[in-house]
Design a protein around this motif. Sequence first.
Motif, PDB file in Angstrom:
ATOM      1  N   HIS A  59       0.675  -1.236  -0.117  1.00 22.55           N
ATOM      2  CA  HIS A  59      -0.101   0.191   0.172  1.00 22.55           C
ATOM      3  C   HIS A  59       0.931   1.312  -0.072  1.00 22.55           C
ATOM      4  CE1 HIS A  59      -3.902  -2.156   0.714  1.00 22.55           C
ATOM      5  NE2 HIS A  59      -2.870  -2.856   1.044  1.00 22.55           N
ATOM      6  N   GLY A  60       2.483   1.301   0.274  1.00 25.62           N
ATOM      7  CA  GLY A  60       3.262   2.871   0.046  1.00 25.62           C
ATOM      8  C   GLY A  60       2.970   2.410   1.762  1.00 25.62           C
ATOM      9  N   THR A  61       3.806   3.727   1.669  1.00 27.77           N
ATOM     10  CA  THR A  61       4.188   4.604   3.049  1.00 27.77           C
ATOM     11  C   THR A  61       3.840   5.762   3.041  1.00 27.77           C
ATOM     12  OG1 THR A  61       6.990   4.955   2.371  1.00 27.77           O
ATOM     13  CG2 THR A  61       5.918   2.938   3.462  1.00 27.77           C
ATOM     14  N   ASP A  62       3.288   6.592   1.871  1.00 30.15           N
ATOM     15  CA  ASP A  62       3.427   7.698   2.280  1.00 30.15           C
ATOM     16  C   ASP A  62       1.505   8.380   0.959  1.00 30.15           C
ATOM     17  OD1 ASP A  62       3.698  10.785   2.314  1.00 30.15           O
ATOM     18  OD2 ASP A  62       5.015  11.048   0.088  1.00 30.15           O
ATOM     19  N   PRO A  63       0.581   8.487   2.437  1.00 34.46           N
ATOM     20  CA  PRO A  63       0.732   8.677   3.830  1.00 34.46           C
ATOM     21  C   PRO A  63       1.161   7.234   4.392  1.00 34.46           C
ATOM     22  CG  PRO A  63      -1.432   8.801   3.140  1.00 34.46           C
ATOM     23  CD  PRO A  63      -0.299   8.687   2.056  1.00 34.46           C
ATOM     24  N   ARG A  64       1.390   7.049   5.597  1.00 37.65           N
ATOM     25  CA  ARG A  64       1.803   5.309   6.144  1.00 37.65           C
ATOM     26  C   ARG A  64       0.146   5.610   6.343  1.00 37.65           C
ATOM     27  NH1 ARG A  64       4.553   6.018  11.182  1.00 37.65           N
ATOM     28  NH2 ARG A  64       4.027   4.030  11.628  1.00 37.65           N
ATOM     29  N   LEU A  65       0.098   4.106   6.521  1.00 34.29           N
ATOM     30  CA  LEU A  65      -1.347   3.426   6.988  1.00 34.29           C
ATOM     31  C   LEU A  65      -0.885   2.319   7.824  1.00 34.29           C
ATOM     32  CD1 LEU A  65      -2.995   2.652   3.217  1.00 34.29           C
ATOM     33  CD2 LEU A  65      -3.053   4.581   4.825  1.00 34.29           C
ATOM     34  N   VAL A  66      -0.092   1.275   8.677  1.00 32.50           N
ATOM     35  CA  VAL A  66       0.052   1.034   9.610  1.00 32.50           C
ATOM     36  C   VAL A  66       1.452   1.644  10.403  1.00 32.50           C
ATOM     37  CG1 VAL A  66       0.690  -1.711  10.173  1.00 32.50           C
ATOM     38  CG2 VAL A  66      -0.486  -1.123   7.479  1.00 32.50           C
ATOM     39  N   ALA A  67       0.380   1.187  11.706  1.00 32.35           N
ATOM     40  CA  ALA A  67       1.618   0.900  12.294  1.00 32.35           C
ATOM     41  C   ALA A  67       1.775   0.087  13.540  1.00 32.35           C
ATOM     42  CB  ALA A  67       1.776   2.325  13.199  1.00 32.35           C
ATOM     43  N   GLN A  68       2.549   0.034  14.516  1.00 33.89           N
ATOM     44  CA  GLN A  68       2.460  -0.240  15.872  1.00 33.89           C
ATOM     45  C   GLN A  68       2.447  -0.156  17.372  1.00 33.89           C
ATOM     46  OE1 GLN A  68       4.890  -4.120  15.725  1.00 33.89           O
ATOM     47  NE2 GLN A  68       5.538  -3.093  13.466  1.00 33.89           N
ATOM     48  N   ALA A  69       1.510  -0.294  18.384  1.00 32.63           N
ATOM     49  CA  ALA A  69       1.628  -0.356  19.735  1.00 32.63           C
ATOM     50  C   ALA A  69       1.584  -1.387  20.535  1.00 32.63           C
ATOM     51  CB  ALA A  69       0.380   0.823  20.138  1.00 32.63           C
ATOM     52  N   PRO A  70       2.981  -1.620  20.900  1.00 27.75           N
ATOM     53  CA  PRO A  70       3.795  -2.717  21.517  1.00 27.75           C
ATOM     54  C   PRO A  70       2.957  -2.992  22.494  1.00 27.75           C
ATOM     55  CG  PRO A  70       5.006  -2.344  20.895  1.00 27.75           C
ATOM     56  CD  PRO A  70       4.168  -1.514  20.484  1.00 27.75           C
ATOM     57  N   MET A  71       2.338  -3.509  23.271  1.00 30.43           N
ATOM     58  CA  MET A  71       2.829  -4.181  24.967  1.00 30.43           C
ATOM     59  C   MET A  71       3.942  -3.711  25.712  1.00 30.43           C
ATOM     60  SD  MET A  71       0.914  -6.941  27.150  1.00 30.43           S
ATOM     61  CE  MET A  71       2.594  -7.962  27.244  1.00 30.43           C
ATOM     62  N   ASP A  72       5.393  -4.463  24.967  1.00 31.94           N
ATOM     63  CA  ASP A  72       6.137  -4.539  25.838  1.00 31.94           C
ATOM     64  C   ASP A  72       7.004  -3.457  25.495  1.00 31.94           C
ATOM     65  OD1 ASP A  72       6.010  -7.494  26.281  1.00 31.94           O
ATOM     66  OD2 ASP A  72       7.488  -8.071  24.501  1.00 31.94           O
ATOM     67  N   GLY A  73       6.752  -2.537  25.774  1.00 33.83           N
ATOM     68  CA  GLY A  73       7.236  -1.003  26.098  1.00 33.83           C
ATOM     69  C   GLY A  73       6.712  -0.578  27.320  1.00 33.83           C
ATOM     70  N   PHE A  74       5.621  -1.047  28.008  1.00 30.22           N
ATOM     71  CA  PHE A  74       4.763  -0.745  29.015  1.00 30.22           C
ATOM     72  C   PHE A  74       5.346  -1.817  30.037  1.00 30.22           C
ATOM     73  CE2 PHE A  74       2.275   1.579  26.069  1.00 30.22           C
ATOM     74  CZ  PHE A  74       2.379   2.884  26.729  1.00 30.22           C
ATOM     75  N   HIS A  75       6.445  -2.075  30.325  1.00 33.45           N
ATOM     76  CA  HIS A  75       7.282  -2.887  31.464  1.00 33.45           C
ATOM     77  C   HIS A  75       7.648  -1.785  32.350  1.00 33.45           C
ATOM     78  CE1 HIS A  75       8.864  -7.288  30.055  1.00 33.45           C
ATOM     79  NE2 HIS A  75       8.648  -6.656  29.167  1.00 33.45           N
ATOM     80  N   LEU A  76       7.049  -2.139  33.311  1.00 39.08           N
ATOM     81  CA  LEU A  76       8.286  -1.174  34.597  1.00 39.08           C
ATOM     82  C   LEU A  76       9.711  -0.946  34.600  1.00 39.08           C
ATOM     83  CD1 LEU A  76       5.346  -1.905  37.183  1.00 39.08           C
ATOM     84  CD2 LEU A  76       5.856   0.331  36.127  1.00 39.08           C
ATOM     85  N   PRO A  77       9.932   0.429  34.476  1.00 37.23           N
ATOM     86  CA  PRO A  77      11.318   0.029  34.814  1.00 37.23           C
ATOM     87  C   PRO A  77      12.358  -0.811  36.043  1.00 37.23           C
ATOM     88  CG  PRO A  77      10.441   1.992  34.889  1.00 37.23           C
ATOM     89  CD  PRO A  77       9.158   1.631  35.479  1.00 37.23           C
ATOM     90  N   ASN A  78      13.254  -1.794  35.614  1.00 32.08           N
ATOM     91  CA  ASN A  78      13.583  -2.118  36.107  1.00 32.08           C
ATOM     92  C   ASN A  78      13.756  -1.956  37.924  1.00 32.08           C
ATOM     93  OD1 ASN A  78      14.163  -4.072  33.793  1.00 32.08           O
ATOM     94  ND2 ASN A  78      16.147  -3.311  34.053  1.00 32.08           N
ATOM     95  N   ALA A  79      14.462  -0.544  37.905  1.00 32.24           N
ATOM     96  CA  ALA A  79      14.483   0.051  39.779  1.00 32.24           C
ATOM     97  C   ALA A  79      13.163   0.077  40.421  1.00 32.24           C
ATOM     98  CB  ALA A  79      15.037   1.248  39.501  1.00 32.24           C
TER      99      ALA A  79
END
Length: 230
Positions: A59-79
């Motif tokens: 479908h091409g990338t201009d304009p962008r039609l697909v993106a990602q929002a993964p759960m793993d970005g919401f790991h709590l910090p190690n501290a």
Amino acid sequence: MDPRPSARPANLIGRAAALARAQTLLATGGRVLLGIAGPPGAGKSTLADWLAAQLAARHGTDPRLVAQAPMDGFHLPNATLARLGLADRKGAPETFDVAGYAALLTRLRAGGPEEVAAPSFSRVHDAAVPGAHRIPASVRLVICEGNYLLLDDAAWAQVRACCDETWFLRVEEKIARTRLIARQTTGGRSGAAARTWVEENDLNNLRLVDATARRADYLLRLPPVLPPAP
């Protein structure tokens, strides 16, 4: 509460069926959030990357039609995990900022003219990477993947409610175990420590997640290795 109490998930078998279904979702017109759930080691991130690349190629990338929002970005910090006494449970449901993830998905579902930034997770640094995924207003399909998208407790149910459709990616436990041990050794654990971590932590999470499969709209099984993205 189970959002599909009397329904049985349909099956998607193979990459072609998954891609065809994703293209159908992309063609619906408005913004759609696709949730890909499954146990650790199932290959969710690989599948999400592959789908996004395949759809972009078509479908091409201009304009962008697909993106990602993964759960793993919401790991709590190690501290934070250390302070809460959860360092040895990293990867379990209670080690994620589920309220933060639900808030992000709610914002993405609502749409709007502004670009939204979503975090990713670096296995190299064992930490979240803020703003790794940029989601402009043009995006019509947001791929959201993570272990716990189909849990039915109050906090995680908000995540499920944000997804227009959910898939559950199945994997045999012995395959997942091999992948997870390799992941741990790559991350710096010795072979014995990696096996202990997987047996005492990851496989417990795997069995918890497997029990949520019936809540998905589709069940998906793929070969052990996906082809490279185009």
